[in-house]
Design a protein around this motif. Structure first.
Motif, PDB file in Angstrom:
ATOM      1  N   VAL A 178      -2.224   1.132   8.433  1.00 53.81           N
ATOM      2  CA  VAL A 178      -1.549   0.972   9.711  1.00 53.81           C
ATOM      3  C   VAL A 178      -2.419   1.731  10.667  1.00 53.81           C
ATOM      4  CG1 VAL A 178      -0.063   2.512  10.875  1.00 53.81           C
ATOM      5  CG2 VAL A 178       0.496   1.499   8.909  1.00 53.81           C
ATOM      6  N   LEU A 179      -3.477   2.598  11.185  1.00 58.95           N
ATOM      7  CA  LEU A 179      -4.663   2.950  12.430  1.00 58.95           C
ATOM      8  C   LEU A 179      -5.700   1.593  12.226  1.00 58.95           C
ATOM      9  CD1 LEU A 179      -5.027   6.769  10.764  1.00 58.95           C
ATOM     10  CD2 LEU A 179      -4.018   5.713  12.813  1.00 58.95           C
ATOM     11  N   LEU A 226       0.200  -1.760   0.297  1.00 58.78           N
ATOM     12  CA  LEU A 226      -0.188   0.009   0.060  1.00 58.78           C
ATOM     13  C   LEU A 226       0.629   0.577  -0.296  1.00 58.78           C
ATOM     14  CD1 LEU A 226      -2.848  -0.650   2.582  1.00 58.78           C
ATOM     15  CD2 LEU A 226      -2.890  -1.192   0.357  1.00 58.78           C
ATOM     16  N   GLU A 227       0.327   2.184  -0.820  1.00 62.33           N
ATOM     17  CA  GLU A 227       0.802   3.294  -0.386  1.00 62.33           C
ATOM     18  C   GLU A 227       0.589   4.680   0.094  1.00 62.33           C
ATOM     19  OE1 GLU A 227       4.469   4.597  -1.420  1.00 62.33           O
ATOM     20  OE2 GLU A 227       4.639   2.757  -1.345  1.00 62.33           O
ATOM     21  N   GLY A 228       0.776   5.838   0.570  1.00 60.75           N
ATOM     22  CA  GLY A 228       0.128   6.615   0.934  1.00 60.75           C
ATOM     23  C   GLY A 228      -0.663   6.754   2.048  1.00 60.75           C
ATOM     24  N   MET A 229      -1.833   7.470   1.254  1.00 54.72           N
ATOM     25  CA  MET A 229      -3.066   7.655   2.647  1.00 54.72           C
ATOM     26  C   MET A 229      -3.645   5.991   2.860  1.00 54.72           C
ATOM     27  SD  MET A 229      -3.280  10.301   3.078  1.00 54.72           S
ATOM     28  CE  MET A 229      -4.980  10.185   4.867  1.00 54.72           C
ATOM     29  N   TRP A 284      -2.223   3.154   2.620  1.00 51.85           N
ATOM     30  CA  TRP A 284      -1.401   2.775   3.572  1.00 51.85           C
ATOM     31  C   TRP A 284      -1.238   3.459   5.346  1.00 51.85           C
ATOM     32  CZ3 TRP A 284       2.685   4.116   7.343  1.00 51.85           C
ATOM     33  CH2 TRP A 284       3.580   3.859   7.880  1.00 51.85           C
ATOM     34  N   VAL A 285      -1.559   4.388   5.647  1.00 44.21           N
ATOM     35  CA  VAL A 285      -2.027   5.427   6.682  1.00 44.21           C
ATOM     36  C   VAL A 285      -2.806   4.652   7.581  1.00 44.21           C
ATOM     37  CG1 VAL A 285      -2.328   7.867   8.074  1.00 44.21           C
ATOM     38  CG2 VAL A 285      -0.778   7.135   6.181  1.00 44.21           C
TER      39      VAL A 285
END
Lengths: 330, 578
Positions: free
Chosen positions: A186-187, A177-180, A182-183
């Protein structure tokens, strides 16, 4: 002032040296040794010569003083050593894991401090009232919950029964995953471990801030403020809470250090790739270099937390500021 | 993968979220903030609920269950392990199970254990043993390739065995230690000469030690630092992220055919409860972890799942320190053995999922077992034995004395093994019946090992009375290994942790170690079995069954390898019978 600072630095240096020495000695005082780790399975079938060779490969055949000196030398060069189990430099292992532990512990610390302080102040404001008693009872109850149990409960509820959150890991494995996205991933993985850690650590802050507030609320200047006709909210935040913050700040810095220990269980339940679990596995396997490095890191964090607390007091409390100045110019 | 900027951004975001979450309950003196979680907590008094919770039978939509029948669609299987197994080469894997099994997805052995755990030809398509039992001639298949396309030849075999000999690694070094010579007359022939006949050789190293590619390993001085996992096995290690997961992809040109699973994903989930929770959500579809007996019923009734059960060869025993009085007396050991109802242990501790121990070590399902050897539970007989020794309870405290001193012993047990602790408590209660007192003491693994097996070297002595102990499945697979458990010479009896000594047992053992003739071997094994059952250097309590659960829709061609479970190479090669 400068002598005061030099004195402080000297103190911390001594503390660090003692800690480094203990970190070296303690793992070696435990029964057992890392031979099983070095030899792999069927270690019992090896010849004496092969065992000696394996221990010599990692320098464990040397007498303890020689090992200690080499450890200090390497440490001064910034070399934390090589993990027997992971076959990797420890700096690389820590670099992989520390961000995750920091993410988990620091978020939890902030969250539990915010919740604890706010509700603690609110409870103290109405001492003996229904809300105070209710909150106090509730937080004492939270305090008594074992973290692994809370973790499993949350998994059972919010991952299995209602599949909202994932059950393990810090990111969805084998995806890139990349960018948002990914975030967000993670969250999503952070929610349950963070909630668990916060649930088990929030009570301390709540109880300290409640009592600290109670002490302040009994002071004369609060009565003065009241008689001046100040609004309740102004009294609470401007006069009472500000003065009650000192012990809370102390608890915060102490918690910063303990957060790493508390995270171990949570990291295990959720397979969170942090430092706590690393220490646990290293103890089980007698992975001396990892133990040394991890304990050292925790020591350093405690020392830094103390330095921060020392540095922050003068800002929080003018009395300390004056005392420090006097101490320095004498 | 973890840039610091990304991390900082994330961290700030979290902090903001935390702030946002807390902005709401600012103290508004009139409204009492309701404690949010209080209502949901009492409902969960059945604590280990993660596993016992009502089963969510549906996998979340996000995880598309692969269609098993479609041959066109690639089969992807997610199977959890509990411990990081390192870079996964013969020198870095961590656990005998599942590390060695994972190693065997990537590498090959010359022979392979079939579903009955008997060595059969594999990369070596045939082998001959000379009449004197010392020379092994192996013929390799000529169509075996390394993952990088190079041919697998006899030179790789010679190189691997010599590498193991030179670089100590417990499991693989010892079996090749005594090899006299390895010759490679051509690319597919290996001739190995041993100093003496050795019936164990077909198990270890031939069906056990992975063959490494010479061209990758020949310049590696420190095997622990090798990260290249080029093998010849049915899977290639495509990706490994420390502490997170392994990703294997099928080796399309595998000599025994392409494996039925195209992609095998193995996440590392450290907590067993979480493993089974993830299985329920469908995040994973199987695990190498055995189901504990309490969970078998729960998962057996779950839709889409199947529990496969079979005999386990891992042993659980009560070990005596045969050097320390009074456990050095055969009659005392026998009395303790007679006092323990092993079937009751199986029923209570394992909830019936196991086989009661054969006092003669060999698993009752092994072809070598002599049905005449049986466990005996007889409290009266036990008491008579102790009476016969003159050990009486003269002060009426319920415990017999020897020269005025109570017969007492400390029974050590691993603190991380609740099953064994339960068994130890039951044993303590059982021996109290015959007037012997056991004090159960739980110790952390390394601390216990340091007492029972200091430095893992039986020559270094021992410091304990009694201990709960066990050996892993491979020790049971090869019957000749029983010699290691009881021989009095530490070089031969390198697993004789109780320090047992008996010339008759030694003599039989020495004979067994060099007997290659199958029938003769069986006869000696049976003689030894009877002798061990009689002598009781340990009380074999039980062999726990293996219970493995998986989602049938994901993959259901598992092969249960006798005594060792479903996670093996053959499970991924349906239809291949070695």
């Amino acid at each position: 002032m400068s002598r005061f600072i030099i004195g402080k630095i000297g103190q911390y240096a001594i503390v660090l040296w003692i800690a480094v020495t203990l970190n070296f000695a303690l793992p070696r005082l435990m029964p057992g040794n890392p031979l099983a780790l070095l030899a792999g399975e069927e270690v019992g079938m090896l010849t004496t010569q092969q065992r000696t060779q394996l221990m010599a490969n990692v320098g464990l055949d040397q007498p303890l003083p020689a090992q200690y000196l080499r450890y200090l030398q390497n440490l001064l060069r910034g070399d934390l050593g090589y993990s027997f189990q992971k076959n990797k430099p420890i700096t690389a292992i820590l670099a992989d894991r520390l961000p995750w532990t920091l993410l988990l512990t620091v978020s939890s610390l902030l969250l539990s401090t915010l919740i604890g302080v706010t509700l603690g102040a609110a409870a103290a404001w109405q001492r003996g009232g229904r809300r105070d008693v209710g909150l106090l009872g509730f937080f004492v109850f939270l305090e008594s919950l074992p973290s692994f149990w809370v973790g499993m409960l949350l998994v059972a509820l919010f991952a299995v029964q209602f599949p909202i959150f994932p059950t393990f890991g810090a990111v969805t494995p084998w995806t890139s995953l990349e960018g948002m996205a990914w975030v967000e991933d993670v969250l999503r993985h952070l929610v349950l471990p963070l909630t668990t850690l916060t649930i088990v650590s929030v009570s301390g802050t709540f109880i300290v801030s409640r009592y600290s507030m109670l002490a302040v609320l009994g002071e004369d200047y609060i009565i003065v403020a009241r008689s001046k006709g100040l609004r309740e909210r102004a009294i609470l935040f401007r006069h009472a809470l500000r003065n009650a913050l000192l012990p809370i700040a102390t608890v915060f810095t102490l918690n910063l250090a303990f957060a790493f220990g508390g995270a171990t269980v949570v990291e295990t339940v959720f397979s969170y790739p942090g430092v706590g679990r690393l220490v646990y596995e290293a103890v089980l396997n007698r992975d001396y270099p990892v133990l040394q490095a991890a304990f050292l890191m925790i020591t350093v964090i405690v020392v830094i937390a103390n330095i921060l607390a020392d540095a922050a007091y003068p800002f929080l409390d003018p009395r300390v500021r004056h005392a420090a100045t006097r101490g320095g110019t004498r | 993968m973890f840039t610091s900027r990304r991390f900082i951004a994330l961290f700030i975001l979290t902090a903001l979220l935390a702030l946002a979450a807390c902005a709401a309950p600012t103290p508004e003196p009139t409204k009492a903030p309701p404690p949010p979680a209080a209502t949901s907590v009492p409902a969960a008094t059945s604590a280990p609920a993660a596993t016992a919770a009502p089963v969510a039978t549906k996998a979340p939509e996000a995880t598309k269950p692969p269609v098993p029948t479609a041959t066109t669609k690639p089969v992807s299987l997610r199977m959890a392990i509990l411990v990081d197994e390192g870079t996964l080469n013969p020198y870095t894997y961590v656990l005998g199970y599942p590390g060695w099994n994972m190693l065997n997805l990537v590498y090959d052995t010359l022979l392979i254990l079939d579903a009955d755990s008997v060595p059969k030809p594999w990369v070596a398509k045939e082998y001959k043993i000379s009449a004197d039992g010392k020379v092994y001639t192996l013929t390799l298949r000529d169509n075996v390739k390394w993952h990088d396309g190079k041919a697998f030849t006899s030179a790789d075999v010679k190189f691997s065995f010599e590498y193991y000999k030179k670089n100590a690694r417990g499991r693989f070094t010892t079996p090749v230690r005594d090899i006299v010579s390895i010759e490679t007359p051509n690319e597919t022939t290996v001739v190995i000469t041993l100093p003496a006949p050795n019936p164990s050789f077909i198990y270890e190293p031939l069906a056990d030690a992975p063959i490494m590619p010479k061209h990758v390993w020949e310049n590696e001085a420190d095997p622990k630092k090798v990260t290249n996992a080029t093998g010849s096995g049915p899977f290639k290690l495509a990706e490994y992220k420390a502490e997170q997961f392994y990703r294997f992809t099928a080796n399309a040109t595998y000599f025994a055919g392409k494996p039925a699973v195209d992609e095998l994903l193995m996440p590392i989930i450290k907590d067993p409860t979480t493993v089974f929770a993830s299985l329920k959500t469908g995040e994973i579809q199987g695990t190498i972890r055995e189901l504990s007996p309490e969970l078998v019923k729960d998962f057996s009734s779950a839709a889409d799942m199947k529990v496969q059960r079979g005999p386990g060869f891992a042993t659980t025993m009560l070990l005596f320190n045969s050097e320390r009085a009074p456990w050095d007396k055969k009659e005392v050991r026998q009395a303790v053995g007679l006092a323990i109802d092993t079937q009751k242990l199986v029923d209570t501790v394992l909830l019936g999922f196991g086989t009661a121990g054969n006092p003669g070590w060999i698993h009752p399902q092994s072809a070598f077992h002599d049905p005449a050897v049986k466990a005996e539970f007889n409290v009266t007989k036990a008491k008579t034995l102790l009476d016969g020794l003159g050990y009486k309870d003269s002060n009426n405290d319920g415990i017999r004395e020897i020269a005025g001193k109570n017969i007492e012993g400390t029974l050590l047990v691993y603190s991380n093994n609740p099953q064994r602790i339960r068994a130890a408590e039951l044993i303590a209660a059982a021996v109290k019946e015959i007037g012997i007192s056991f004090k159960v003491t739980a110790l952390e693994v390394n601390s216990l090992d340091a007492k029972v097996w200091p430095d893992f070297d039986v020559a270094k002595g021992r410091d304990f009375d009694l201990s709960m102990w066990g050996w892993s499945a491979p020790v049971q697979v090869n019957p000749v290994r029983m010699v290691q458990l009881v021989h009095s010479d530490p070089k031969v009896g390198n697993s004789n942790v109780g320090g047992y000594k008996n010339p008759a047992v030694d003599k039989l053992g020495e004979e067994l170690r060099v007997t290659t003739d199958a029938e003769k071997q069986k006869t000696i094994v049976r003689q030894m079995e009877a002798l061990i059952a009689q002598e009781m250097p340990f009380v074999l309590l039980y062999y726990a069954d293996g219970n493995y659960v998986y989602r049938t829709a994901a993959y259901d061609k598992w092969v249960y390898q006798k005594g060792q479970g479903i996670f093996n190479k053959l499970s991924f090669l349906p239809g291949v019978k070695p």
